[in-house]
Design a protein around this motif. Structure first.
Motif, PDB file in Angstrom:
ATOM      1  N   TRP A 236       0.823  -1.206   0.000  1.00 60.48           N
ATOM      2  CA  TRP A 236       0.000   0.000   0.000  1.00 60.48           C
ATOM      3  C   TRP A 236       0.864   1.266   0.000  1.00 60.48           C
ATOM      4  CZ3 TRP A 236      -5.551   0.745   1.010  1.00 60.48           C
ATOM      5  CH2 TRP A 236      -6.289  -0.407   0.691  1.00 60.48           C
ATOM      6  N   ASP A 237       2.002   1.236   0.694  1.00 60.54           N
ATOM      7  CA  ASP A 237       2.897   2.393   0.666  1.00 60.54           C
ATOM      8  C   ASP A 237       3.356   2.696  -0.750  1.00 60.54           C
ATOM      9  OD1 ASP A 237       2.700   2.644   3.395  1.00 60.54           O
ATOM     10  OD2 ASP A 237       4.796   2.144   3.821  1.00 60.54           O
ATOM     11  N   TYR A 241      -0.281   4.778  -1.475  1.00 62.76           N
ATOM     12  CA  TYR A 241       0.081   6.020  -0.798  1.00 62.76           C
ATOM     13  C   TYR A 241       1.416   6.582  -1.276  1.00 62.76           C
ATOM     14  CZ  TYR A 241      -3.582   4.686   2.554  1.00 62.76           C
ATOM     15  OH  TYR A 241      -4.771   4.346   3.142  1.00 62.76           O
ATOM     16  N   VAL A 244       1.579  10.700  -1.184  1.00 65.73           N
ATOM     17  CA  VAL A 244       1.573  11.315   0.146  1.00 65.73           C
ATOM     18  C   VAL A 244       2.838  10.948   0.915  1.00 65.73           C
ATOM     19  CG1 VAL A 244       0.310   9.456   1.312  1.00 65.73           C
ATOM     20  CG2 VAL A 244       0.123  11.792   2.167  1.00 65.73           C
ATOM     21  N   TYR A 269      -4.386   6.008   8.289  1.00 68.41           N
ATOM     22  CA  TYR A 269      -3.412   5.143   7.623  1.00 68.41           C
ATOM     23  C   TYR A 269      -3.370   3.764   8.274  1.00 68.41           C
ATOM     24  CZ  TYR A 269       1.160   3.203   6.390  1.00 68.41           C
ATOM     25  OH  TYR A 269       2.173   2.373   5.981  1.00 68.41           O
ATOM     26  N   ASP A 377      -3.022  10.581  -4.251  1.00 69.75           N
ATOM     27  CA  ASP A 377      -2.684   9.368  -4.986  1.00 69.75           C
ATOM     28  C   ASP A 377      -3.905   8.460  -4.960  1.00 69.75           C
ATOM     29  OD1 ASP A 377      -2.531   8.573  -2.255  1.00 69.75           O
ATOM     30  OD2 ASP A 377      -0.365   8.903  -2.267  1.00 69.75           O
ATOM     31  N   GLY A 379      -4.895   6.603  -2.734  1.00 72.86           N
ATOM     32  CA  GLY A 379      -5.485   6.591  -1.397  1.00 72.86           C
ATOM     33  C   GLY A 379      -6.008   7.935  -0.935  1.00 72.86           C
ATOM     34  N   ALA A 383      -6.414   9.443   2.819  1.00 71.27           N
ATOM     35  CA  ALA A 383      -5.382  10.360   3.283  1.00 71.27           C
ATOM     36  C   ALA A 383      -5.855  11.804   3.362  1.00 71.27           C
ATOM     37  CB  ALA A 383      -4.156  10.269   2.365  1.00 71.27           C
TER      38      ALA A 383
END
Length: 432
Positions: A236-237, A241, A244, A269, A377, A379, A383
């Motif tokens: 997910w990073d 995400y 961000v 998060y 992004d 997410g 976020a």
């Protein structure tokens, strides 16, 4: 600071009005809890005689005359919208203007998964049954907001009951022609069913069991036994995400959050990662998002798979003219692969093609493309919940323009493509 008066929040175009309310439906489990404390479960019948019942969990915010339904993305439940629901509760003008619901998919969050889904239509049918059991749930004027895969489910909801909905919003949605599940070099190999998948292959759709097995194999690095917190976080990073967290692809593909833990420490998060551990509907959900195509145009893989199979995602044309008189807004962060910014899940062309398809189905469509490298992004609804709610509110009130989008998004740069624009939208799907 949000400076929306109650009068302004309740104003807006006629297509966003609450509309007629239906009679009180039959009570569901915890129906009183939904009305009084804002959440609870509703029991619904299965699709066919002999199918097990399902328990679908419902969250509610606000008490206003306009109704919004938030439809979550893949690998999420309705909990993905906790940040947005918090904004709606905290801002008096919004709390007074809207009644907002979100539902946990069958197989996610606090819902049951007694029978596996066989298409995105199953999710839509579940939600239709839930709405019919909520007392005085409106039969017209509802705004649907679909996040990622949820936009495909939202389209299925409109197809099933077009009269209920006046507005449809896509937040980084999969589009009218779905999202492709393909293999890269690191994902290639032979799945447990004995099917070999090569770099560049698409998951096949001629046989659902084989397609689901292929999808599970493609997702194996972070699903099944590999669904650890570290693996979910890494995926997910990097993909959801990335903007961000400001990934630096020149420095071992490292997020700045390693040294600046602010966002990683936020409840939105952390909870979004933990939400993934409630998911039971994968890989079938991703496979049916891959197979989804409600446009009249089939999507054909440009070249056969390595084994010679030709993959065609048939367009079933079910959108028809069902969007006549409806308004739609498509929102996405622009994809920038060169610097790994913006939306790395949904390509820009998915949105450009969806604008074309929805206009052809009769909708008045505005696309809002957020410039990359601004912390938006895939997410962004999680976020940036305040900005996301502001944008939806402006759209419902009929105040969607480039200046109003920039204001709603806290000054972020955007490109806004109004309904009458034709140069950016396209009938040629190249989101491969």
């Amino acid at each position: 600071m949000l400076t929306i008066t109650l009068a302004a929040a309740l104003a807006g175009c006629g297509s966003g009005d609450q509309g007629e309310q239906g009679p009180p439906g039959p009570p569901g489990v915890n129906a009183d809890a939904i009305a009084t404390i804002g959440e609870g479960a509703i029991i619904i019948d299965g699709a066919a005689g002999g199918d097990p019942q399902e328990s679908i969990y419902v969250r509610k915010a606000g008490h206003g005359p306009k109704t919004i339904v938030l439809v979550p993305g893949n690998n999420t439940s309705g909990a993905a919208f906790d940040g947005m629901m918090g904004v709606l509760r905290a801002v008096d003008s919004l709390n007074d203007a809207y009644t907002v619901y979100t539902f946990d998919y069958r197989g996610s969050g606090k819902s049951s998964y007694n029978r596996k889904i066989t298409s995105l239509k199953d999710f839509a049918a579940d939600f239709e049954k839930v709405m019919n059991k909520i007392g005085n749930f409106p039969t017209s004027g509802v705004t649907l907001v679909g996040y990622s895969m949820g936009f495909g489910v939202a389209l299925e909801m409109v197809i099933a009951n077009p009269g209920r909905y006046a507005n449809v919003v896509s937040l980084a949605g999969i589009g009218t022609r779905g999202i492709r599940v393909g293999f890269n070099a690191s994902q290639a190999g032979t799945d447990p069913a004995g099917r070999a998948w090569a770099n560049g292959d698409w998951v096949t759709v001629a046989n659902d069991a084989a397609g689901i097995a292929g999808t599970a194999f493609q997702q194996r690095s972070w699903q099944g036994e590999q669904r650890t917190y570290a693996n979910v976080q890494a995926t997910w990073d990097a993909v959801v995400y990335n903007d961000v967290l400001k990934y630096d692809i020149g420095k071992a593909f490292t997020p700045a959050a390693v040294t600046d833990p602010t966002f990683r420490a936020s409840p939105n998060y952390i909870n979004s990662l933990l939400d993934g551990f409630t998911i039971q509907y994968m890989p079938e959900s991703l496979y049916y998002a891959h197979k989804f195509n409600v446009s009249p145009v089939s999507v054909v893989k440009p070249a056969p798979n390595a084994d010679g199979s030709v993959v065609t995602i048939r367009g079933d044309g079910r959108l028809g003219a069902l969007f006549n008189g409806k308004r739609a807004m498509l929102v996405k962060a622009t994809t920038d692969f060169a610097t790994w910014r913006g939306d790395q899940v949904i390509y820009d062309n998915y949105t450009a093609t969806s604008k074309y398809d929805l206009k052809r189905a009769g909708a008045n469509v505005t696309a809002v493309m957020i410039n990359p490298n601004q912390g938006f992004d895939h997410g962004f609804p999680i976020a940036r919940p305040l900005e996301t709610v502001r944008l939806i509110d402006a759209f419902i009130r009929g105040e969607m323009s480039a200046p109003s989008a920039v204001e709603a998004l806290g000054g972020a740069g955007v490109a806004v493509y109004p309904n009458e624009e034709t140069a950016w939208e396209t009938d040629t799907f190249t989101g491969l």
